[in-house]
Design a protein around this motif. Structure first.
Motif, PDB file in Angstrom:
ATOM      1  N   ASN A   1     -64.430 -56.231 -10.747  1.00  0.00           N
ATOM      2  CA  ASN A   1     -63.864 -56.026  -9.418  1.00  0.00           C
ATOM      3  C   ASN A   1     -64.817 -55.180  -8.581  1.00  0.00           C
ATOM      4  N   LEU A   2     -64.619 -55.239  -7.274  1.00  0.00           N
ATOM      5  CA  LEU A   2     -65.354 -54.370  -6.366  1.00  0.00           C
ATOM      6  C   LEU A   2     -64.345 -53.741  -5.418  1.00  0.00           C
ATOM      7  N   GLN A   3     -64.460 -52.446  -5.231  1.00  0.00           N
ATOM      8  CA  GLN A   3     -63.545 -51.731  -4.350  1.00  0.00           C
ATOM      9  C   GLN A   3     -64.340 -51.057  -3.239  1.00  0.00           C
ATOM     10  N   TRP A   4     -63.680 -50.824  -2.131  1.00  0.00           N
ATOM     11  CA  TRP A   4     -64.251 -50.028  -1.043  1.00  0.00           C
ATOM     12  C   TRP A   4     -63.377 -48.799  -0.842  1.00  0.00           C
ATOM     13  N   TYR A   5     -64.046 -47.656  -0.680  1.00  0.00           N
ATOM     14  CA  TYR A   5     -63.378 -46.383  -0.431  1.00  0.00           C
ATOM     15  C   TYR A   5     -63.955 -45.770   0.842  1.00  0.00           C
ATOM     16  N   ARG A   6     -63.124 -44.965   1.503  1.00  0.00           N
ATOM     17  CA  ARG A   6     -63.551 -44.213   2.685  1.00  0.00           C
ATOM     18  C   ARG A   6     -63.476 -42.724   2.382  1.00  0.00           C
ATOM     19  N   GLN A   7     -64.447 -41.977   2.915  1.00  0.00           N
ATOM     20  CA  GLN A   7     -64.446 -40.524   2.757  1.00  0.00           C
ATOM     21  C   GLN A   7     -64.695 -39.886   4.117  1.00  0.00           C
ATOM     22  N   ASN A   8     -63.692 -39.154   4.598  1.00  0.00           N
ATOM     23  CA  ASN A   8     -63.879 -38.365   5.811  1.00  0.00           C
ATOM     24  C   ASN A   8     -64.660 -37.108   5.443  1.00  0.00           C
ATOM     25  N   SER A   9     -65.346 -36.542   6.406  1.00  0.00           N
ATOM     26  CA  SER A   9     -66.283 -35.458   6.159  1.00  0.00           C
ATOM     27  C   SER A   9     -65.666 -34.336   5.327  1.00  0.00           C
ATOM     28  N   GLY A  10     -66.289 -34.056   4.184  1.00  0.00           N
ATOM     29  CA  GLY A  10     -65.858 -32.949   3.342  1.00  0.00           C
ATOM     30  C   GLY A  10     -64.532 -33.136   2.641  1.00  0.00           C
ATOM     31  N   ARG A  11     -64.066 -34.368   2.545  1.00  0.00           N
ATOM     32  CA  ARG A  11     -62.766 -34.628   1.936  1.00  0.00           C
ATOM     33  C   ARG A  11     -62.909 -35.541   0.728  1.00  0.00           C
ATOM     34  N   GLY A  12     -61.786 -35.829   0.090  1.00  0.00           N
ATOM     35  CA  GLY A  12     -61.765 -36.773  -1.017  1.00  0.00           C
ATOM     36  C   GLY A  12     -61.840 -38.213  -0.521  1.00  0.00           C
ATOM     37  N   LEU A  13     -61.952 -39.132  -1.456  1.00  0.00           N
ATOM     38  CA  LEU A  13     -62.066 -40.546  -1.116  1.00  0.00           C
ATOM     39  C   LEU A  13     -60.689 -41.191  -1.052  1.00  0.00           C
ATOM     40  N   VAL A  14     -60.569 -42.184  -0.177  1.00  0.00           N
ATOM     41  CA  VAL A  14     -59.332 -42.934  -0.030  1.00  0.00           C
ATOM     42  C   VAL A  14     -59.628 -44.413  -0.287  1.00  0.00           C
ATOM     43  N   HIS A  15     -58.814 -45.016  -1.138  1.00  0.00           N
ATOM     44  CA  HIS A  15     -59.000 -46.432  -1.467  1.00  0.00           C
ATOM     45  C   HIS A  15     -58.647 -47.298  -0.264  1.00  0.00           C
ATOM     46  N   LEU A  16     -59.513 -48.264   0.055  1.00  0.00           N
ATOM     47  CA  LEU A  16     -59.261 -49.174   1.171  1.00  0.00           C
ATOM     48  C   LEU A  16     -58.833 -50.546   0.696  1.00  0.00           C
ATOM     49  N   ILE A  17     -59.602 -51.147  -0.184  1.00  0.00           N
ATOM     50  CA  ILE A  17     -59.348 -52.540  -0.535  1.00  0.00           C
ATOM     51  C   ILE A  17     -60.081 -52.875  -1.832  1.00  0.00           C
ATOM     52  N   LEU A  18     -59.515 -53.799  -2.591  1.00  0.00           N
ATOM     53  CA  LEU A  18     -60.117 -54.281  -3.831  1.00  0.00           C
ATOM     54  C   LEU A  18     -60.288 -55.785  -3.733  1.00  0.00           C
ATOM     55  N   ILE A  19     -61.420 -56.274  -4.226  1.00  0.00           N
ATOM     56  CA  ILE A  19     -61.626 -57.714  -4.319  1.00  0.00           C
ATOM     57  C   ILE A  19     -62.060 -58.038  -5.749  1.00  0.00           C
ATOM     58  N   ARG A  20     -61.431 -59.010  -6.335  1.00  0.00           N
ATOM     59  CA  ARG A  20     -61.717 -59.378  -7.719  1.00  0.00           C
ATOM     60  C   ARG A  20     -62.900 -60.349  -7.770  1.00  0.00           C
TER      61      ARG A  20
END
Lengths: 115, 111
Positions: free
Chosen positions: B31-50
């Motif tokens: 699988n491949l996932q995309w995550y977003r990280q706002n400055s100085g923060r933790g990562l947030v899951h956006l979407i997964l594609i198999r």
């Protein structure tokens, strides 16, 4: 909405001192991860727990880093002694399962500065 | 070691424009996932594609996967100032449960 908690948020220490970071995962999440993120790079996995057991610590510098999750809930990552190169963001994440494609939920991180 | 590499390293766009970033990886994945990280923060899951999927949508996000080229793209349409963040692709490859993150693309959306 449930979140992963980490403390402290910021830590400044001198080299050769000991530091410890704490993480409380989302309730019910069996898998817990510690990552290190150097500025300008992506997170790199240090250690992975399934309940209280370590399932992967291949990237953990074991001469100075240790991690535990004694009761299979919260976890502590320790560095002793800290070195200048340890300055980074330390991220904790958790997931419900240990499986391919499982979403990981990240805490806000602890930013460590070693002087 | 980091499996994925994002391109470009940084992107600056005007609010309302689309943002496209790419990720390349080296070995076969589950699988491949995309995550977003706002400055100085933790990562947030956006979407997964198999690995058997070619395209997925979620709101203003569109992800494509080309396993023959070992690459993925993330498109953010009608960007907003709140989309300013770093975006990371993460892969889990065959016979392994851990995620490998790329170095990320930093997106700045100008008002």
């Amino acid at each position: 909405e449930a979140e992963v908690a980490q403390s402290p948020r910021y830590k400044i220490t001198e080299k050769s001192q000991a530091v410890a970071f704490w993480c409380d995962p989302i309730s019910g999440h069996a898998t817990l991860y510690w990552y290190r993120q150097i500025l300008g790079q992506g997170p790199e996995l240090l250690v992975q727990f399934q309940d209280e057991s370590v399932v992967d610590d291949s990237q953990l510098p074991k001469d100075r880093f240790s991690a535990e999750r004694l009761k299979g809930v919260d976890s502590t990552l320790k560095i002793q002694p800290a070195e200048l190169g340890d300055s980074a963001m330390y991220l904790c994440a958790s997931s419900f399962l240990r499986a391919p494609g499982e979403t990981q939920y990240f805490g806000p991180g602890t930013r460590l500065l070693v002087l | 070691s980091q499996q994925g590499e994002e391109d470009p390293q940084a992107l600056s766009i005007q609010e309302g424009e689309n943002a496209t970033m790419n990720c390349s990886y080296k070995t076969s994945i589950n699988n491949l996932q995309w995550y977003r990280q706002n400055s100085g923060r933790g990562l947030v899951h956006l979407i997964l594609i198999r690995s058997n999927e070619r395209e997925k949508h979620s709101g203003r996000l569109r992800v494509t996967l080309d396993t023959s080229k070992k690459s993925s793209s993330l498109l953010i349409t009608a960007s907003r100032a709140a989309d300013t963040a770093s975006y990371f692709c993460a892969t889990d490859y065959l016979d392994d449960y851990k995620l490998s993150f790329g170095a990320g693309t930093t997106v700045t959306v100008r008002a």
